[in-house]
Write a protein that holds these residues in place. Structure first.
Motif, PDB file in Angstrom:
ATOM      1  N   GLY A   1     -36.899 -19.240  40.221  1.00 46.96           N
ATOM      2  CA  GLY A   1     -37.818 -18.391  40.980  1.00 46.96           C
ATOM      3  C   GLY A   1     -38.768 -17.628  40.084  1.00 46.96           C
ATOM      4  N   ALA A   2     -38.245 -17.090  38.972  1.00 47.94           N
ATOM      5  CA  ALA A   2     -39.096 -16.347  38.038  1.00 47.94           C
ATOM      6  C   ALA A   2     -40.144 -17.263  37.425  1.00 47.94           C
ATOM      7  CB  ALA A   2     -38.227 -15.719  36.948  1.00 47.94           C
ATOM      8  N   MET A   3     -39.770 -18.487  37.153  1.00 46.75           N
ATOM      9  CA  MET A   3     -40.706 -19.439  36.557  1.00 46.75           C
ATOM     10  C   MET A   3     -41.839 -19.771  37.535  1.00 46.75           C
ATOM     11  SD  MET A   3     -39.797 -23.133  34.879  1.00 46.75           S
ATOM     12  CE  MET A   3     -38.760 -23.556  36.283  1.00 46.75           C
ATOM     13  N   LEU A   4     -41.499 -20.027  38.791  1.00 50.23           N
ATOM     14  CA  LEU A   4     -42.521 -20.336  39.785  1.00 50.23           C
ATOM     15  C   LEU A   4     -43.444 -19.142  40.008  1.00 50.23           C
ATOM     16  CD1 LEU A   4     -40.393 -22.300  42.421  1.00 50.23           C
ATOM     17  CD2 LEU A   4     -42.188 -23.231  40.949  1.00 50.23           C
ATOM     18  N   ALA A   5     -42.849 -17.939  40.048  1.00 52.01           N
ATOM     19  CA  ALA A   5     -43.672 -16.735  40.228  1.00 52.01           C
ATOM     20  C   ALA A   5     -44.632 -16.558  39.058  1.00 52.01           C
ATOM     21  CB  ALA A   5     -42.764 -15.513  40.368  1.00 52.01           C
ATOM     22  N   GLY A   6     -44.156 -16.841  37.850  1.00 49.03           N
ATOM     23  CA  GLY A   6     -45.007 -16.730  36.683  1.00 49.03           C
ATOM     24  C   GLY A   6     -46.146 -17.724  36.696  1.00 49.03           C
ATOM     25  N   ASP A   7     -45.871 -18.935  37.171  1.00 46.84           N
ATOM     26  CA  ASP A   7     -46.928 -19.946  37.235  1.00 46.84           C
ATOM     27  C   ASP A   7     -47.975 -19.574  38.277  1.00 46.84           C
ATOM     28  OD1 ASP A   7     -47.541 -22.946  36.375  1.00 46.84           O
ATOM     29  OD2 ASP A   7     -47.890 -22.803  38.532  1.00 46.84           O
ATOM     30  N   ILE A   8     -47.506 -19.053  39.421  1.00 42.53           N
ATOM     31  CA  ILE A   8     -48.438 -18.657  40.481  1.00 42.53           C
ATOM     32  C   ILE A   8     -49.323 -17.500  40.026  1.00 42.53           C
ATOM     33  CG2 ILE A   8     -48.571 -17.643  42.792  1.00 42.53           C
ATOM     34  CD1 ILE A   8     -46.023 -19.221  43.482  1.00 42.53           C
ATOM     35  N   SER A   9     -48.717 -16.527  39.299  1.00 41.71           N
ATOM     36  CA  SER A   9     -49.483 -15.363  38.845  1.00 41.71           C
ATOM     37  C   SER A   9     -50.356 -15.655  37.634  1.00 41.71           C
ATOM     38  CB  SER A   9     -48.517 -14.219  38.505  1.00 41.71           C
ATOM     39  OG  SER A   9     -47.712 -14.561  37.386  1.00 41.71           O
ATOM     40  N   GLY A  10     -50.107 -16.800  36.980  1.00 38.34           N
ATOM     41  CA  GLY A  10     -50.911 -17.164  35.822  1.00 38.34           C
ATOM     42  C   GLY A  10     -50.350 -16.707  34.487  1.00 38.34           C
ATOM     43  N   THR A  11     -49.184 -16.068  34.499  1.00 43.83           N
ATOM     44  CA  THR A  11     -48.582 -15.617  33.238  1.00 43.83           C
ATOM     45  C   THR A  11     -47.830 -16.738  32.531  1.00 43.83           C
ATOM     46  OG1 THR A  11     -46.593 -14.864  34.428  1.00 43.83           O
ATOM     47  CG2 THR A  11     -48.356 -13.243  34.059  1.00 43.83           C
TER      48      THR A  11
ATOM     49  N   PRO B   1     -21.090 -35.737  50.058  1.00 41.27           N
ATOM     50  CA  PRO B   1     -21.492 -34.396  49.615  1.00 41.27           C
ATOM     51  C   PRO B   1     -20.772 -33.936  48.350  1.00 41.27           C
ATOM     52  CG  PRO B   1     -20.164 -34.283  51.621  1.00 41.27           C
ATOM     53  CD  PRO B   1     -20.529 -35.714  51.422  1.00 41.27           C
ATOM     54  N   VAL B   2     -19.525 -34.345  48.170  1.00 38.24           N
ATOM     55  CA  VAL B   2     -18.774 -33.870  47.005  1.00 38.24           C
ATOM     56  C   VAL B   2     -19.198 -34.608  45.735  1.00 38.24           C
ATOM     57  CG1 VAL B   2     -16.494 -33.796  45.920  1.00 38.24           C
ATOM     58  CG2 VAL B   2     -16.787 -33.019  48.276  1.00 38.24           C
ATOM     59  N   PHE B   3     -19.169 -35.940  45.755  1.00 44.00           N
ATOM     60  CA  PHE B   3     -19.430 -36.700  44.530  1.00 44.00           C
ATOM     61  C   PHE B   3     -20.922 -36.926  44.293  1.00 44.00           C
ATOM     62  CE2 PHE B   3     -15.117 -38.362  45.811  1.00 44.00           C
ATOM     63  CZ  PHE B   3     -14.434 -37.594  44.897  1.00 44.00           C
ATOM     64  N   TYR B   4     -21.609 -37.459  45.286  1.00 43.27           N
ATOM     65  CA  TYR B   4     -23.045 -37.703  45.122  1.00 43.27           C
ATOM     66  C   TYR B   4     -23.801 -36.367  45.100  1.00 43.27           C
ATOM     67  CZ  TYR B   4     -27.319 -40.521  45.432  1.00 43.27           C
ATOM     68  OH  TYR B   4     -28.521 -41.122  45.165  1.00 43.27           O
ATOM     69  N   GLY B   5     -23.427 -35.462  46.008  1.00 45.77           N
ATOM     70  CA  GLY B   5     -24.138 -34.197  46.137  1.00 45.77           C
ATOM     71  C   GLY B   5     -24.009 -33.288  44.932  1.00 45.77           C
ATOM     72  N   ALA B   6     -22.823 -33.235  44.323  1.00 42.53           N
ATOM     73  CA  ALA B   6     -22.633 -32.374  43.158  1.00 42.53           C
ATOM     74  C   ALA B   6     -23.508 -32.829  41.998  1.00 42.53           C
ATOM     75  CB  ALA B   6     -21.161 -32.361  42.747  1.00 42.53           C
ATOM     76  N   MET B   7     -23.683 -34.144  41.843  1.00 39.04           N
ATOM     77  CA  MET B   7     -24.529 -34.649  40.768  1.00 39.04           C
ATOM     78  C   MET B   7     -26.001 -34.308  41.029  1.00 39.04           C
ATOM     79  SD  MET B   7     -24.707 -36.109  37.885  1.00 39.04           S
ATOM     80  CE  MET B   7     -26.271 -36.166  37.048  1.00 39.04           C
ATOM     81  N   ILE B   8     -26.424 -34.368  42.271  1.00 35.79           N
ATOM     82  CA  ILE B   8     -27.800 -33.978  42.602  1.00 35.79           C
ATOM     83  C   ILE B   8     -28.007 -32.495  42.282  1.00 35.79           C
ATOM     84  CG2 ILE B   8     -29.433 -33.624  44.494  1.00 35.79           C
ATOM     85  CD1 ILE B   8     -29.224 -36.527  43.646  1.00 35.79           C
ATOM     86  N   ALA B   9     -27.010 -31.676  42.599  1.00 37.44           N
ATOM     87  CA  ALA B   9     -27.102 -30.243  42.278  1.00 37.44           C
ATOM     88  C   ALA B   9     -27.228 -30.034  40.781  1.00 37.44           C
ATOM     89  CB  ALA B   9     -25.875 -29.509  42.821  1.00 37.44           C
ATOM     90  N   GLU B  10     -26.495 -30.834  40.002  1.00 35.00           N
ATOM     91  CA  GLU B  10     -26.590 -30.710  38.558  1.00 35.00           C
ATOM     92  C   GLU B  10     -27.963 -31.154  38.061  1.00 35.00           C
ATOM     93  OE1 GLU B  10     -23.935 -31.669  34.613  1.00 35.00           O
ATOM     94  OE2 GLU B  10     -23.994 -33.160  36.203  1.00 35.00           O
ATOM     95  N   GLY B  11     -28.522 -32.174  38.682  1.00 31.76           N
ATOM     96  CA  GLY B  11     -29.868 -32.607  38.317  1.00 31.76           C
ATOM     97  C   GLY B  11     -30.896 -31.513  38.552  1.00 31.76           C
ATOM     98  N   ILE B  12     -30.717 -30.740  39.621  1.00 35.88           N
ATOM     99  CA  ILE B  12     -31.632 -29.626  39.904  1.00 35.88           C
ATOM    100  C   ILE B  12     -31.523 -28.562  38.812  1.00 35.88           C
ATOM    101  CG2 ILE B  12     -32.060 -27.718  41.505  1.00 35.88           C
ATOM    102  CD1 ILE B  12     -31.294 -29.630  43.787  1.00 35.88           C
ATOM    103  N   VAL B  13     -30.282 -28.261  38.384  1.00 38.28           N
ATOM    104  CA  VAL B  13     -30.089 -27.300  37.290  1.00 38.28           C
ATOM    105  C   VAL B  13     -30.780 -27.795  36.022  1.00 38.28           C
ATOM    106  CG1 VAL B  13     -28.374 -26.224  35.770  1.00 38.28           C
ATOM    107  CG2 VAL B  13     -27.935 -26.389  38.230  1.00 38.28           C
ATOM    108  N   ALA B  14     -30.633 -29.080  35.717  1.00 39.61           N
ATOM    109  CA  ALA B  14     -31.268 -29.646  34.523  1.00 39.61           C
ATOM    110  C   ALA B  14     -32.784 -29.562  34.619  1.00 39.61           C
ATOM    111  CB  ALA B  14     -30.828 -31.101  34.335  1.00 39.61           C
ATOM    112  N   MET B  15     -33.341 -29.827  35.809  1.00 39.57           N
ATOM    113  CA  MET B  15     -34.794 -29.730  35.996  1.00 39.57           C
ATOM    114  C   MET B  15     -35.277 -28.310  35.735  1.00 39.57           C
ATOM    115  SD  MET B  15     -36.627 -32.391  36.667  1.00 39.57           S
ATOM    116  CE  MET B  15     -38.002 -31.348  37.116  1.00 39.57           C
ATOM    117  N   ILE B  16     -34.528 -27.338  36.231  1.00 38.97           N
ATOM    118  CA  ILE B  16     -34.920 -25.938  36.057  1.00 38.97           C
ATOM    119  C   ILE B  16     -34.982 -25.579  34.579  1.00 38.97           C
ATOM    120  CG2 ILE B  16     -34.116 -23.559  36.367  1.00 38.97           C
ATOM    121  CD1 ILE B  16     -33.094 -24.421  39.152  1.00 38.97           C
TER     122      ILE B  16
END
Length: 490
Positions: free
Chosen positions: A201-211, A270-285
């Motif tokens: 969230g902080a990263m997106l806010a910074g990009d929107i504000s131009g910082t 949701p447990v096996f496939y979903g947990a890996m997708i959640a981890e991919g989101i963390v890695a993207m962040i």
């Protein structure tokens, strides 16, 4: 920001579309009883609420890889986005789903037994040695890593943190899974969620504000930005550096733990496939945050190689330092403490289950019942004695090989699933293509990577040719072996 947002949406869409397709392709059956019911022992085979099983699975697989690995991978530039998204949806989540569901269908057994069943005794013997080594390496690394982080956070001597973390690991390994792991993981999950949402969230806010300026993936930026490209060739090095955020063989050692706790097969997606997708989101962040904070991949590389001034001292930025700087800058003092706790939680919640999985793998091999705590002690004591001595030694050399070992194991698991699909008469391309790709990556890595990283430092074309030949040979062998096994069973 556009690339980041589209990548997150792609990961979510991957779960909704390809995850559902994978589940239907496998044929999950809500009427089939699970090991948590048929083999309930109150210790390892224990039915738990699905949301709790998901949290445990997510924290099991989300070690430092999707954070530190993603930051290191960001040094290669926006190409890391492609690998995280494509790898996570079509490789990592498929790998985690099938390793969990095949274990569930086979009574909750671990990967050496599954590999032996579908690829033969020789592969089982190899996995019986290889898997415990990887688990020990991960477990020990996730003792020393959190201890270092906690020392920097609290000022308490590292030795005391080693004792505290070891004591927790021993209890988590010995006690029934719902007593410690099942009780405290929801709180750990909350800290990790705060960290991911706060930084994103902080990263997106910074990009929107131009910082801040978040790098975009374009044809011009699809190149190797690493400061030492000669020794860090994009292909195959990127696919080894970022493993947990895209695909990791370590996950296949964790999925069977949760296959023993699922109440119904329909929750596998949701447990096996979903947990890996959640981890991919963390890695993207974290990959995006590392590039944005330091002014792009070039700035991240300069900070890592030349260093920056921190409290008047020229310091080379490591992933741990980058995490600390980002959290303090974007989230404030209180937020930074919670975020860093979330980062500490990642390795601890993988280290504890690494040792637990090691206990179960050895017990399965010896066919040694684990219902009695005395039996658990007999298996666990040698494990922790060995872990203690490894902690006293310089483990950096062994850790250099953990990344490649991760992908070797992932390739073997995908070949195991491919053999299962061939044997059951189903199309195998969903797993054989990722398995072939990872085989190419592993072989080419061994040939191309510099000596200090465990490679032979040969010319890239030699590594690519050998890797391609090995991938084709492995595909032919796997199909032939599976068909032969199927004829014998008939």
């Amino acid at each position: 920001m556009i690339t980041f947002c589209l990548s997150i949406l792609a990961l979510v869409a991957g779960y909704l579309v390809y995850g559902k397709f994978t589940d239907r392709f496998f044929g999950s059956d809500s009427a089939r009883p699970t090991p948590a019911v048929t083999r309930a022992d109150g210790v390892d085979y224990k039915a738990m609420p699905t949301w709790k099983v998901f949290v445990i699975q997510f924290l099991n697989i989300a070690g430092l890889g999707p954070i530190f690995g993603a930051i290191m991978g960001a040094a290669y530039g926006p190409a890391a986005y492609l690998w995280i998204v494509i790898g996570c949806i079509f490789m990592g989540a498929v790998h985690d789903y099938f390793s969990g569901m095949l274990s569930l269908r086979n009574g909750g057994v671990n990967m050496p037994d599954l590999t032996g069943k579908y690829l033969g005794k020789g592969f089982k013997t190899f996995m019986t040695v290889f898997v415990p080594f990887l688990l020990l390496a991960v477990g020990v690394s996730f003792v020393t890593g959190p201890a270092d982080l906690m020392q920097s956070l609290t000022g308490l001597d590292k030795t005391w943190w080693l004792y505290i973390i070891f004591a927790y690991y021993i209890l988590a390994t010995l006690l029934p899974i719902d007593k410690i792991i099942g009780s405290i993981y929801p709180f750990f999950g909350a800290a990790l969620l705060f960290m991911a949402v706060g930084v994103g969230g902080a990263m997106l806010a910074g990009d929107i504000s131009g910082t801040l300026s978040m790098p975009e993936l374009t044809p011009d930026t699809l190149k190797n930005y690493h400061s030492d490209p000669q020794n860090n060739i994009l292909i195959p090095m990127l696919f080894i550096v970022i493993s947990c955020g895209a695909i990791s063989g370590f996950h296949s050692t964790q999925s069977p733990l949760m296959s023993r706790c699922l109440k119904n097969e329909k929750y596998g997606r949701p447990v096996f496939y979903g947990a890996m997708i959640a981890e991919g989101i963390v890695a993207m962040i974290w990959a995006s945050a590392a590039m944005a904070y330091f002014g792009g991949p070039e700035g991240l590389n300069r900070a890592a190689t030349d260093g920056i001034m921190i409290d008047g001292v020229l310091t080379k930025v490591t992933p741990a330092i980058a995490v600390d700087m980002i959290c303090k800058s974007w989230l404030g003092k209180v937020g930074a403490v919670i975020a860093v706790i979330g980062v500490v939680v990642c390795p601890i919640t993988s280290g504890d289950t690494a040792f637990r999985s090691m206990r179960l793998t050895i017990a399965d091999l010896l066919k040694y019942d684990q219902k009695k705590i005395a039996n658990r002690l007999w298996v666990s004591i040698p494990v922790f004695v060995a872990a203690y001595f490894f902690c006293m030694a310089d483990f950096s050399t062994v850790w250099n090989y953990v990344g490649i070992c991760n992908q070797i194991l992932a390739a073997l698991v995908l070949w195991t699933v491919t053999a299962y699909l061939v044997e059951t008469g189903k199309p195998h391309w969903m797993t054989s293509l990722p398995a072939s790709f990872l085989t190419f990556v592993c072989i080419s890595y061994f040939l191309i990577a510099p000596y200090k990283s465990g490679g032979l430092s040969l010319e890239p074309l030699i590594g690519y040719a050998a890797g391609g030949a090995a991938a084709i040979a492995a595909l032919v062998f796997c199909i032939f072996k599976a068909r032969k096994t199927a004829r014998v069973r008939v």
